[in-house]
Motif scaffolding. Structure first.
Motif, PDB file in Angstrom:
ATOM      1  N   ASN A  49       0.808  -1.228   0.000  1.00 31.29           N
ATOM      2  CA  ASN A  49       0.000   0.000   0.000  1.00 31.29           C
ATOM      3  C   ASN A  49       0.839   1.276   0.000  1.00 31.29           C
ATOM      4  OD1 ASN A  49       0.983  -0.181   2.629  1.00 31.29           O
ATOM      5  ND2 ASN A  49      -0.834   0.846   3.483  1.00 31.29           N
TER       6      ASN A  49
ATOM      7  N   SER B 169      -8.073  -5.719  -8.783  1.00 34.99           N
ATOM      8  CA  SER B 169      -8.760  -4.443  -8.585  1.00 34.99           C
ATOM      9  C   SER B 169      -7.820  -3.269  -8.858  1.00 34.99           C
ATOM     10  CB  SER B 169      -9.290  -4.343  -7.150  1.00 34.99           C
ATOM     11  OG  SER B 169     -10.241  -5.345  -6.892  1.00 34.99           O
ATOM     12  N   TYR B 170      -6.528  -3.511  -8.624  1.00 36.44           N
ATOM     13  CA  TYR B 170      -5.516  -2.477  -8.831  1.00 36.44           C
ATOM     14  C   TYR B 170      -4.299  -3.097  -9.520  1.00 36.44           C
ATOM     15  CZ  TYR B 170      -8.065   0.081  -5.161  1.00 36.44           C
ATOM     16  OH  TYR B 170      -9.029   0.710  -4.408  1.00 36.44           O
TER      17      TYR B 170
ATOM     18  N   ILE C  98     -10.005  -0.990 -13.675  1.00 36.47           N
ATOM     19  CA  ILE C  98      -8.886  -1.465 -12.851  1.00 36.47           C
ATOM     20  C   ILE C  98      -7.952  -0.278 -12.647  1.00 36.47           C
ATOM     21  CG2 ILE C  98      -6.954  -3.078 -12.632  1.00 36.47           C
ATOM     22  CD1 ILE C  98      -8.426  -4.977 -14.481  1.00 36.47           C
ATOM     23  N   LYS C  99      -7.813   0.168 -11.425  1.00 39.32           N
ATOM     24  CA  LYS C  99      -7.088   1.405 -11.151  1.00 39.32           C
ATOM     25  C   LYS C  99      -5.581   1.203 -11.127  1.00 39.32           C
ATOM     26  CE  LYS C  99      -6.826   5.269  -7.884  1.00 39.32           C
ATOM     27  NZ  LYS C  99      -7.344   5.847  -6.616  1.00 39.32           N
TER      28      LYS C  99
ATOM     29  N   ASN D 103      -5.410  -7.176  -5.112  1.00 37.11           N
ATOM     30  CA  ASN D 103      -6.839  -7.310  -4.879  1.00 37.11           C
ATOM     31  C   ASN D 103      -7.388  -6.014  -4.276  1.00 37.11           C
ATOM     32  OD1 ASN D 103      -6.264  -7.315  -2.098  1.00 37.11           O
ATOM     33  ND2 ASN D 103      -6.437  -9.544  -1.917  1.00 37.11           N
ATOM     34  N   SER D 104      -8.643  -6.013  -3.904  1.00 29.32           N
ATOM     35  CA  SER D 104      -9.290  -4.787  -3.423  1.00 29.32           C
ATOM     36  C   SER D 104      -8.713  -4.288  -2.101  1.00 29.32           C
ATOM     37  CB  SER D 104     -10.801  -5.014  -3.268  1.00 29.32           C
ATOM     38  OG  SER D 104     -11.054  -6.047  -2.330  1.00 29.32           O
ATOM     39  N   LYS D 105      -8.027  -5.181  -1.363  1.00 26.99           N
ATOM     40  CA  LYS D 105      -7.426  -4.789  -0.086  1.00 26.99           C
ATOM     41  C   LYS D 105      -5.929  -4.492  -0.218  1.00 26.99           C
ATOM     42  CE  LYS D 105     -10.782  -7.392   2.659  1.00 26.99           C
ATOM     43  NZ  LYS D 105     -11.505  -6.205   3.129  1.00 26.99           N
TER      44      LYS D 105
END
Length: 213
Positions: free
Chosen positions: A95, A157-158, A192-193, A121-123
């Motif tokens: 992150n 997701s990213y 997808i960011k 993933n999203s987390k």
């Protein structure tokens, strides 16, 4: 105190680079003790482990007192260190640019420019990491479709894009900025960011940290 004894008594972290190399070399020659031999080796390659790790067996053997067996031992140890950096990367929480940089430290040793895609993933946990392009000495191209092909395949997701500058200068080029914008726009279209684009060299440069994303 000999390097092996010093390691046992004081711990491996207290040995100099020359002493660690001496342990790998094991013996010197009739003209050079092993510490002088390891010092000569280190100085021949500008006191750079990176330069030693990328040297050929023939180049290593040009160091007086260094034969094929010792050269092979050195290269094997260098390869183990590279593989250590690659080990146990999957599933990491990524992150921040600092964590991404630590995750991709092996790229500092690449002689060519490589583009790496990390799917999250999203987390913000890693799903996969893959090198998708290898360029010439100082240039590489990455099309958004190559980057998002991996992300889509992994239901990400990213994505994080990472590439190295073999020169060590981490400042982004005009082309780096342009391709980052293309990747960002493509991600917005497919949902997808692009979380960050990190350049690795002598340190790192984060597009997100520098408000370019």
């Amino acid at each position: 105190m000999l390097p092996r004894e010093k390691l046992i008594n004081e711990g491996v972290e207290n040995l100099s680079t020359e002493e660690l190399l001496a342990i790998l070399l094991r013996t010197g020659t009739k003209d050079l003790d092993v510490l002088k031999l390891s010092k000569n080796l280190f100085e021949t390659f500008d006191k750079s482990l990176k330069k030693i790790s990328t040297a050929s067996i023939d180049e290593l053997c040009k160091v007086k007192g260094l034969g094929t067996v010792k050269a092979v031992t050195i290269l094997a140890a260098m390869e183990l260190s590279k593989r250590y950096l690659l080990e146990d990367r999957k599933g990491k929480f990524l992150n921040s640019p600092e964590l991404i940089y630590e995750h991709c430290l092996d790229m500092k040793h690449f002689e060519q420019e490589v583009v790496r895609v990390i799917s999250l993933n999203s987390k913000l946990y890693e799903i996969s990491t893959k090198d998708i392009t290898i360029g010439l000495t100082d240039t590489s191209l990455a099309h958004p479709r190559e980057i998002y092909r991996e992300a889509i395949k992994n239901s990400a997701s990213y994505v994080v894009v990472v590439h190295n500058h073999p020169s060590g200068d981490v400042r982004p080029s005009k082309e780096d900025r342009e391709v980052t914008l293309k990747i960002k726009k493509a991600g917005e279209i497919i949902g997808i960011k692009l979380l960050d684009h990190v350049i690795i060299g002598n340190g790192f440069y984060s597009f997100k940290h520098n408000k370019l994303l």
